[in-house]
Design an enzyme around this catalytic site. Structure first.
Site, mmCIF file in Angstrom:
data_model
loop_
_atom_site.group_PDB
_atom_site.id
_atom_site.type_symbol
_atom_site.label_atom_id
_atom_site.label_comp_id
_atom_site.label_asym_id
_atom_site.label_seq_id
_atom_site.Cartn_x
_atom_site.Cartn_y
_atom_site.Cartn_z
ATOM 1 N N LYS A 15 29.967 22.027 58.099
ATOM 2 C CA LYS A 15 29.118 22.062 59.299
ATOM 3 C C LYS A 15 27.713 21.517 59.027
ATOM 4 C CE LYS A 15 27.790 26.859 58.634
ATOM 5 N NZ LYS A 15 26.430 27.262 58.866
ATOM 6 N N ARG A 87 23.728 34.763 63.421
ATOM 7 C CA ARG A 87 24.679 35.104 62.371
ATOM 8 C C ARG A 87 25.641 36.209 62.788
ATOM 9 N NH1 ARG A 87 23.871 32.977 57.475
ATOM 10 N NH2 ARG A 87 21.749 32.314 57.106
ATOM 11 N N ARG A 124 35.375 22.455 43.409
ATOM 12 C CA ARG A 124 34.086 21.756 43.470
ATOM 13 C C ARG A 124 33.453 21.712 42.085
ATOM 14 N NH1 ARG A 124 30.529 23.718 48.239
ATOM 15 N NH2 ARG A 124 30.402 25.654 47.074
ATOM 16 N N ARG A 159 30.019 25.865 39.720
ATOM 17 C CA ARG A 159 29.014 26.904 39.975
ATOM 18 C C ARG A 159 29.625 28.283 39.740
ATOM 19 N NH1 ARG A 159 26.548 25.815 45.780
ATOM 20 N NH2 ARG A 159 27.257 27.951 45.852
ATOM 21 N N ARG A 170 33.289 36.162 50.570
ATOM 22 C CA ARG A 170 32.324 35.574 51.511
ATOM 23 C C ARG A 170 33.013 35.198 52.825
ATOM 24 N NH1 ARG A 170 29.577 30.702 48.662
ATOM 25 N NH2 ARG A 170 28.463 30.465 50.622
#
Ligand SMILES: [Zn+2]
Length: 212
Positions: A15, A87, A124, A159, A170
């Protein structure tokens, strides 16, 4: 005038990239973080209040964020992208009632299968030398472990919080907060869903069709 857009999407849904492209189409991106910092720099009464809250290490409450938005947004003249705020449903209702009640507004949900998202994130890799981002399945380096951009060897790092456990957690938190917002905008016939599993350009074309 184009509608205001409320951008909703899980971390990793792309996004942010799409929002940046919309700015090129004449939308103004609103970041509440930037607004807070700017208000503090101005030294206004509101800025001093915000500065005090942040110095104490507290979160800036919703009413203060709303006051900041009202002071800085000209919703009759500028089409905004709200990204990162609201949020949760309480913030969504507040934003609607206090700022956007007279404005055409669309919530755009970047919908993506959670399995795909988890896959994106755990694969990633970032170059520790130049910051270039790779994905071991969709965008691997040409030579394993060597950065295409800067040529660094063995610099592609994962990461710490890009693990399946962290991202699943999450995503669960995200789903719990986004579901009531989706229902809220849907009840106002102001919800658009975009298939965010498609390549970036395809997603953007779909987006342009619904908002322009
Ligand atoms: Zn590099």
């Amino acid at each position: 005038m184009k509608p205001h857009l409320i951008i909703l999407g899980a971390p990793g849904s792309g996004k942010g990239t799409q929002a940046a492209r919309l700015v090129e189409k004449g939308f103004t991106h609103i970041s509440t973080g930037d607004l807070l910092r700017r208000e503090i720099a101005k030294g206004s009464e509101l800025g001093q209040k915000v500065s005090g809250i942040m110095t104490r290490g507290d979160l800036v409450d919703d009413n203060t964020v709303m006051a900041l938005l009202k002071a800085n947004c000209d919703v009759d003249k500028v089409s905004y992208i709200f990204d990162g705020f609201p949020r949760n449903i309480a913030q969504a209702e507040m934003l609607q009632a206090e700022l956007l009640s007279e404005s055409k507004t669309l919530a755009v949900y970047f919908k993506i299968d959670l399995g795909i998202l988890i896959n994106r994130v755990v694969n990633r890799r970032t170059c520790g030398n130049c910051g270039e981002i790779y994905n071991l399945t969709t965008k691997p380096p040409r030579v394993a472990e060597v950065c295409d951009k800067c040529g660094a060897h063995g610099a592609l790092k994962q990461r710490k919080d890009d693990t399946e456990e962290v991202i699943s957690n999450r995503l669960k938190i995200f789903a719990d907060s986004v579901d009531p917002m989706l229902a809220f905008y849907k009840s106002k016939s102001a919800l658009v869903e975009i298939d965010a599993s498609m390549p970036e350009n395809v997603v953007f074309s779909a987006l342009e069709k619904v908002i322009c």
